[in-house]
Scaffold this active site. Structure first.
Site, PDB file in Angstrom:
ATOM      1  N   TYR A   1       0.840  -1.197   0.000  1.00  0.00           N
ATOM      2  CA  TYR A   1       0.000   0.000   0.000  1.00  0.00           C
ATOM      3  C   TYR A   1       0.876   1.249   0.000  1.00  0.00           C
ATOM      4  O   TYR A   1       1.554   1.557   0.988  1.00  0.00           O
ATOM      5  CB  TYR A   1      -0.920   0.036   1.216  1.00  0.00           C
ATOM      6  CG  TYR A   1      -1.950  -1.054   1.292  1.00  0.00           C
ATOM      7  CD1 TYR A   1      -2.332  -1.779   0.162  1.00  0.00           C
ATOM      8  CD2 TYR A   1      -2.564  -1.371   2.499  1.00  0.00           C
ATOM      9  CE1 TYR A   1      -3.281  -2.785   0.245  1.00  0.00           C
ATOM     10  CE2 TYR A   1      -3.521  -2.369   2.585  1.00  0.00           C
ATOM     11  CZ  TYR A   1      -3.868  -3.074   1.466  1.00  0.00           C
ATOM     12  OH  TYR A   1      -4.816  -4.067   1.549  1.00  0.00           O
TER      13      TYR A   1
ATOM     14  N   ALA B   1     -21.236   3.878   0.505  1.00  0.00           N
ATOM     15  CA  ALA B   1     -21.327   4.865   1.586  1.00  0.00           C
ATOM     16  C   ALA B   1     -21.997   6.143   1.106  1.00  0.00           C
ATOM     17  O   ALA B   1     -22.255   7.059   1.885  1.00  0.00           O
ATOM     18  CB  ALA B   1     -19.945   5.187   2.137  1.00  0.00           C
TER      19      ALA B   1
ATOM     20  N   PHE C   1     -18.600   3.740  -2.729  1.00  0.00           N
ATOM     21  CA  PHE C   1     -19.869   3.962  -3.420  1.00  0.00           C
ATOM     22  C   PHE C   1     -21.055   3.634  -2.525  1.00  0.00           C
ATOM     23  O   PHE C   1     -22.053   4.374  -2.488  1.00  0.00           O
ATOM     24  CB  PHE C   1     -19.950   3.137  -4.707  1.00  0.00           C
ATOM     25  CG  PHE C   1     -21.011   3.650  -5.649  1.00  0.00           C
ATOM     26  CD1 PHE C   1     -20.666   4.502  -6.689  1.00  0.00           C
ATOM     27  CD2 PHE C   1     -22.346   3.327  -5.480  1.00  0.00           C
ATOM     28  CE1 PHE C   1     -21.642   5.020  -7.544  1.00  0.00           C
ATOM     29  CE2 PHE C   1     -23.324   3.828  -6.320  1.00  0.00           C
ATOM     30  CZ  PHE C   1     -22.974   4.678  -7.353  1.00  0.00           C
TER      31      PHE C   1
ATOM     32  N   SER D   1     -13.082  -3.779   1.484  1.00  0.00           N
ATOM     33  CA  SER D   1     -13.986  -2.974   0.652  1.00  0.00           C
ATOM     34  C   SER D   1     -15.448  -3.242   0.992  1.00  0.00           C
ATOM     35  O   SER D   1     -16.284  -3.465   0.103  1.00  0.00           O
ATOM     36  CB  SER D   1     -13.734  -3.228  -0.847  1.00  0.00           C
ATOM     37  OG  SER D   1     -12.430  -2.840  -1.202  1.00  0.00           O
TER      38      SER D   1
ATOM     39  N   GLY E   1     -17.949  -0.946  -0.732  1.00  0.00           N
ATOM     40  CA  GLY E   1     -17.792  -0.790  -2.174  1.00  0.00           C
ATOM     41  C   GLY E   1     -16.866   0.340  -2.582  1.00  0.00           C
ATOM     42  O   GLY E   1     -17.167   1.077  -3.517  1.00  0.00           O
TER      43      GLY E   1
END
Length: 331
Positions: free
Chosen positions: A57, A212, A210, A204, A207
Site C-alpha cells: 500500500y 457509503a 460507493f 472494501s 464498495g
C-alpha cells in the site's frame, strides 16, 4: 462508545470492526500525513483497534503511517499486514511473489517500517500461481516459530486453497472482498471458512466508497485506483445507483447512513453463515471512522436483509469484470 470484540481464531481476539489502512496511503488520492495519523489515533481512541495494512500500500507508506501510531500504542492494537503483491498497484503494475525465500525478507522489511518485533496476523496477499500454497504457508509457519508472526492469514484465496493451507498450519483469518454488491465468496470460500473455523475479514465492505454514498466520479484523481475497476466506469454508474438507492432507503427506515447499513448487513451475513466476521472499512477521515463504528449498534430486520441480499444481481456483470483485475476468482 464501547466496541465489542470478536475472536477470529484461538488467540486472536480483535475489535468487532477493524480499520483498513490502505486509506492512509495515496491509493485513492493525496494523503495528509498529519490527518492520516490523527485518523488512526481516533480509531484506536473509540475502540477500533484491529488495524490492517500491507507492504504494497503506497509502496510502504501505509505501514510507515501505522508505525507512527504504534510508537505509542502498540499494546492497544491488533496488527495485521500482508505480503505477496509486488509492484505499484495504484498504477496497475503488479505481480505476485509467494516464493518461500521471499517470506522472511518481506516480513523483516514490514517489521522495520512498522517499528515492531512481531505482527499479530500476517497474510499472504495473493496466492502465487507458480508456487504451491503449502510451500508459502510453510515458510510463514517458520516465522511463527521464530516469534515474528502470531497468526497466519490468506487474502483472496479460493476455498480449495484455504483448505490446503490449513492442512499445513492453522489459518486464523481469510480476507476477501465481500459486500452487498460483491458476494461471490459466498459460493465456496465462506462455507469453507465456516467449516474450518477460520475467521473472515471482508475488505472494501462499502464498495470502495460507493455504498457509503460518498463516491463522486468528477473528483477522482488520475491515480485513483478506482479508475481501473469496470465497476466505476460511466456505463456502470446507473446500475450502481439503483443499488445505492435501496441501501439508502433501508438507512432511512433505521435512521442510519448507507455505510452503516452496508456494514450492518455484513455483520448479519457473518452470523447467518456461523463464522466470526470483522469488516475493515477504510477512510482518511476521523468522522467517517465514528460513522462506520455506529454500524455495530444497528440490527437489520429479516425483510431488510432480504432486500439487500437481492442487490448483487443488479451489478453482477460489472462485478465479473472486476474479478479479472483483482484476482483469478474466489471459489
Amino acid at each position: 462508545m464501547t466496541v465489542p470484540t470478536v475472536t477470529l481464531a484461538e488467540g486472536l481476539t480483535v475489535s468487532a470492526q477493524g480499520y483498513g489502512a490502505m486509506s492512509v496511503a495515496p491509493v485513492y488520492g493525496p494523503v495528509d500525513p498529519a490527518e492520516a495519523l490523527a485518523t488512526l489515533h481516533h480509531a484506536v481512541d473509540i475502540g477500533i483497534t484491529f488495524i490492517d495494512t500491507a507492504n504494497v500500500y503506497g509502496e510502504g507508506a501505509s505501514e510507515r503511517a501505522v508505525g507512527e501510531l504504534l510508537k505509542d500504542r502498540r499494546g492497544e492494537v491488533q496488527l495485521a499486514t500482508k505480503f505477496g503483491l509486488v509492484g505499484n498497484i495504484a498504477n496497475g503494475q503488479r505481480g505476485i511473489n509467494g516464493d518461500p525465500a521471499y517470506v522472511p525478507q518481506a516480513l523483516d522489511e514490514s517489521l522495520g517500517r512498522l517499528g515492531v518485533d512481531h505482527v499479530d496476523l500476517y497474510y499472504l496477499h495473493r496466492v502465487d500461481p507458480n508456487v504451491p500454497i503449502e510451500d508459502t504457508v510453510g515458510a510463514i509457519a517458520e516465522q511463527v516459530k521464530a516469534g515474528k508472526v502470531r497468526n497466519i492469514g490468506l487474502s483472496e484465496a479460493t476455498g480449495d486453497e484455504l483448505r490446503r493451507a490449513y492442512g499445513v498450519h492453522p489459518i486464523a483469518a481469510i480476507q476477501s472482498e465481500w459486500s452487498i454488491w460483491s458476494r461471490d465468496v459466498e459460493n465456496k470460500v465462506v462455507p469453507t471458512a465456516a467449516e474450518l473455523g477460520v475467521g473472515f475479514v471482508p475488505f472494501s465492505p462499502v464498495g470502495r466508497g460507493f455504498l457509503a454514498g460518498s463516491f463522486d466520479a468528477a473528483t477522482l484523481g488520475d491515480n485513483d485506483l478506482r479508475r481501473r475497476f469496470p465497476r466505476f466506469s460511466d456505463s456502470a454508474l446507473p446500475a450502481n445507483q439503483k443499488v445505492l438507492d435501496v441501501v439508502r432507503a433501508v438507512g432511512d427506515e433505521l435512521g442510519a447512513t448507507p455505510a452503516q447499513v452496508s456494514l450492518a448487513w455484513l455483520d448479519a451475513k457473518g452470523r447467518q453463515y456461523g463464522l466470526p466476521s470483522v469488516s475493515i472499512p477504510g477512510t482518511r477521515f476521523a468522522a467517517r471512522v465514528t460513522e462506520n463504528a455506529g454500524a455495530l449498534d444497528i440490527v437489520l430486520s429479516e425483510d431488510q436483509i432480504a432486500r439487500l441480499d437481492s442487490l448483487a444481481a443488479i451489478t453482477e456483470g460489472f462485478r465479473s469484470a472486476d474479478l479479472n483485475w483483482v484476482s483469478q476468482g474466489r471459489e
